[in-house]
Design a protein around this motif. Structure first.
Motif, PDB file in Angstrom:
ATOM      1  N   GLY A 141      31.608  53.398  46.847  1.00 16.74           N
ATOM      2  CA  GLY A 141      32.909  53.204  47.482  1.00 16.74           C
ATOM      3  C   GLY A 141      32.903  52.025  48.430  1.00 16.74           C
ATOM      4  N   PHE A 142      31.841  51.901  49.221  1.00 19.48           N
ATOM      5  CA  PHE A 142      31.729  50.757  50.134  1.00 19.48           C
ATOM      6  C   PHE A 142      31.676  49.451  49.351  1.00 19.48           C
ATOM      7  N   TYR A 143      30.871  49.430  48.297  1.00 19.58           N
ATOM      8  CA  TYR A 143      30.752  48.217  47.481  1.00 19.58           C
ATOM      9  C   TYR A 143      32.102  47.824  46.888  1.00 19.58           C
ATOM     10  N   LEU A 144      32.811  48.782  46.300  1.00 21.02           N
ATOM     11  CA  LEU A 144      34.080  48.480  45.642  1.00 21.02           C
ATOM     12  C   LEU A 144      35.170  48.081  46.638  1.00 21.02           C
ATOM     13  N   LEU A 145      35.132  48.625  47.850  1.00 19.02           N
ATOM     14  CA  LEU A 145      36.161  48.298  48.825  1.00 19.02           C
ATOM     15  C   LEU A 145      35.893  47.009  49.595  1.00 19.02           C
ATOM     16  N   PHE A 146      34.622  46.691  49.840  1.00 18.51           N
ATOM     17  CA  PHE A 146      34.338  45.597  50.751  1.00 18.51           C
ATOM     18  C   PHE A 146      33.504  44.452  50.182  1.00 18.51           C
ATOM     19  N   VAL A 147      32.748  44.686  49.142  1.00 18.07           N
ATOM     20  CA  VAL A 147      31.869  43.643  48.617  1.00 18.07           C
ATOM     21  C   VAL A 147      32.430  43.032  47.336  1.00 18.07           C
ATOM     22  N   TYR A 148      32.800  43.858  46.389  1.00 25.35           N
ATOM     23  CA  TYR A 148      33.262  43.409  45.077  1.00 25.35           C
ATOM     24  C   TYR A 148      34.580  42.650  45.203  1.00 25.35           C
ATOM     25  N   ARG A 149      34.647  41.486  44.593  1.00 24.31           N
ATOM     26  CA  ARG A 149      35.872  40.685  44.559  1.00 24.31           C
ATOM     27  C   ARG A 149      36.274  40.501  43.106  1.00 24.31           C
ATOM     28  N   PRO A 150      37.355  41.163  42.671  1.00 26.22           N
ATOM     29  CA  PRO A 150      37.782  41.032  41.275  1.00 26.22           C
ATOM     30  C   PRO A 150      38.275  39.619  40.988  1.00 26.22           C
ATOM     31  N   VAL A 151      38.321  39.298  39.710  1.00 25.49           N
ATOM     32  CA  VAL A 151      38.802  38.001  39.278  1.00 25.49           C
ATOM     33  C   VAL A 151      40.276  37.894  39.651  1.00 25.49           C
ATOM     34  N   THR A 152      40.675  36.708  40.128  1.00 23.95           N
ATOM     35  CA  THR A 152      42.065  36.495  40.503  1.00 23.95           C
ATOM     36  C   THR A 152      42.941  36.489  39.261  1.00 23.95           C
ATOM     37  N   ILE A 153      44.059  37.198  39.340  1.00 23.95           N
ATOM     38  CA  ILE A 153      44.999  37.291  38.229  1.00 23.95           C
ATOM     39  C   ILE A 153      46.150  36.335  38.499  1.00 23.95           C
ATOM     40  N   SER A 154      46.558  35.609  37.478  1.00 27.31           N
ATOM     41  CA  SER A 154      47.661  34.663  37.653  1.00 27.31           C
ATOM     42  C   SER A 154      48.978  35.413  37.834  1.00 27.31           C
ATOM     43  N   SER A 155      49.963  34.729  38.399  1.00 25.08           N
ATOM     44  CA  SER A 155      51.244  35.378  38.653  1.00 25.08           C
ATOM     45  C   SER A 155      51.947  35.767  37.355  1.00 25.08           C
ATOM     46  N   SER A 156      51.704  35.056  36.263  1.00 23.42           N
ATOM     47  CA  SER A 156      52.330  35.432  34.997  1.00 23.42           C
ATOM     48  C   SER A 156      51.763  36.744  34.474  1.00 23.42           C
ATOM     49  N   GLU A 157      50.479  37.004  34.741  1.00 24.56           N
ATOM     50  CA  GLU A 157      49.869  38.262  34.336  1.00 24.56           C
ATOM     51  C   GLU A 157      50.323  39.406  35.233  1.00 24.56           C
ATOM     52  N   MET A 158      50.701  39.103  36.475  1.00 27.26           N
ATOM     53  CA  MET A 158      51.154  40.126  37.403  1.00 27.26           C
ATOM     54  C   MET A 158      52.544  40.643  37.045  1.00 27.26           C
ATOM     55  N   ASP A 159      53.305  39.908  36.246  1.00 27.75           N
ATOM     56  CA  ASP A 159      54.663  40.294  35.903  1.00 27.75           C
ATOM     57  C   ASP A 159      54.714  41.350  34.809  1.00 27.75           C
ATOM     58  N   THR A 160      53.580  41.878  34.365  1.00 26.68           N
ATOM     59  CA  THR A 160      53.604  42.863  33.285  1.00 26.68           C
ATOM     60  C   THR A 160      54.335  44.130  33.691  1.00 26.68           C
ATOM     61  N   CYS A 161      54.303  44.472  34.973  1.00 29.65           N
ATOM     62  CA  CYS A 161      55.032  45.653  35.435  1.00 29.65           C
ATOM     63  C   CYS A 161      56.533  45.422  35.289  1.00 29.65           C
ATOM     64  N   LYS A 162      56.958  44.202  35.548  1.00 27.78           N
ATOM     65  CA  LYS A 162      58.379  43.886  35.503  1.00 27.78           C
ATOM     66  C   LYS A 162      58.886  43.798  34.070  1.00 27.78           C
ATOM     67  N   HIS A 163      58.108  43.225  33.179  1.00 24.21           N
ATOM     68  CA  HIS A 163      58.590  42.945  31.823  1.00 24.21           C
ATOM     69  C   HIS A 163      58.147  43.972  30.785  1.00 24.21           C
ATOM     70  N   LYS A 164      57.245  44.894  31.162  1.00 23.65           N
ATOM     71  CA  LYS A 164      56.808  45.968  30.260  1.00 23.65           C
ATOM     72  C   LYS A 164      56.394  45.437  28.887  1.00 23.65           C
ATOM     73  N   GLN A 165      55.390  44.573  28.861  1.00 20.03           N
ATOM     74  CA  GLN A 165      54.912  44.030  27.596  1.00 20.03           C
ATOM     75  C   GLN A 165      54.066  45.081  26.894  1.00 20.03           C
ATOM     76  N   SER A 166      54.514  45.507  25.711  1.00 21.52           N
ATOM     77  CA  SER A 166      53.735  46.463  24.930  1.00 21.52           C
ATOM     78  C   SER A 166      53.847  46.094  23.466  1.00 21.52           C
TER      79      SER A 166
END
Length: 174
Positions: A141-166
């Motif tokens: 939990g400590f590692y995942l909250l404070f050490v691990y840095r996920p890959v940055t997602i582009s803003s176009s990929e972040m819009d999947t919630c808005k556009h519901k691509q399936s």
């Protein structure tokens, strides 16, 4: 009479993250926890250590719910990765402190339950396995909250919630 209007960004955030109805679930969960705690405290009223465990667990869970609810209401962090100290964003410091408190509260709750379960374990090997699992969860939990840095997602990929691509195949199944 003034009518409060939210920005399109706030509306999108509410749509993607459940809107304003989350308090109902939290209220119901706390009511259930209160009822269970009251019953357990009544049964443990003559055993001080049992009563302390019940009350500690309830207080810890209540604080955990409160911190998570405050964290969820914070505005989302900016997409760009900013070096510490460069942003001037107080929200980042608040998010970091809340994550630290959430980790500490969840770790304390895990340790309390492990302590209670270890007390009734018959074999030392089982106690060691229990404490090993509890330690692994706390460290992960400590590692995942404070050490691990996920890959940055582009803003176009972040819009999947808005556009519901399936996929069309998935739409046919549903």
């Amino acid at each position: 009479m003034a009518i409060a209007q939210s920005s399109p960004k706030e509306e999108q955030h509410q749509q993607c993250h459940g809107g304003r109805g989350g308090w109902v679930f939290q209220a119901i969960a706390m009511l259930v926890a209160t009822a269970v705690t009251t019953q357990a405290a009544y049964r443990a009223r003559r055993e001080p250590w049992d009563l302390a465990f019940v009350l500690f667990s309830y207080a810890d869970l209540g604080l955990l719910f409160l911190c998570l609810s405050v964290y969820e209401r914070l505005p989302p962090p900016p997409l760009e990765e900013v070096q510490e100290g460069d942003s001037g964003d107080d929200g980042a410091a608040v998010r970091w402190r809340l994550k630290m408190v959430v980790w500490a509260l969840s770790t304390a709750l895990s340790v309390a339950f492990a302590w209670r379960v270890a007390a009734v374990m018959p074999a030392p090997a089982m106690k060691a396995a229990l404490w090993g699992m509890t330690s692994t969860v706390a460290v992960a939990g400590f590692y995942l909250l404070f050490v691990y840095r996920p890959v940055t997602i582009s803003s176009s990929e972040m819009d999947t919630c808005k556009h519901k691509q399936s996929s069309p195949k998935l739409d046919q199944m549903v």
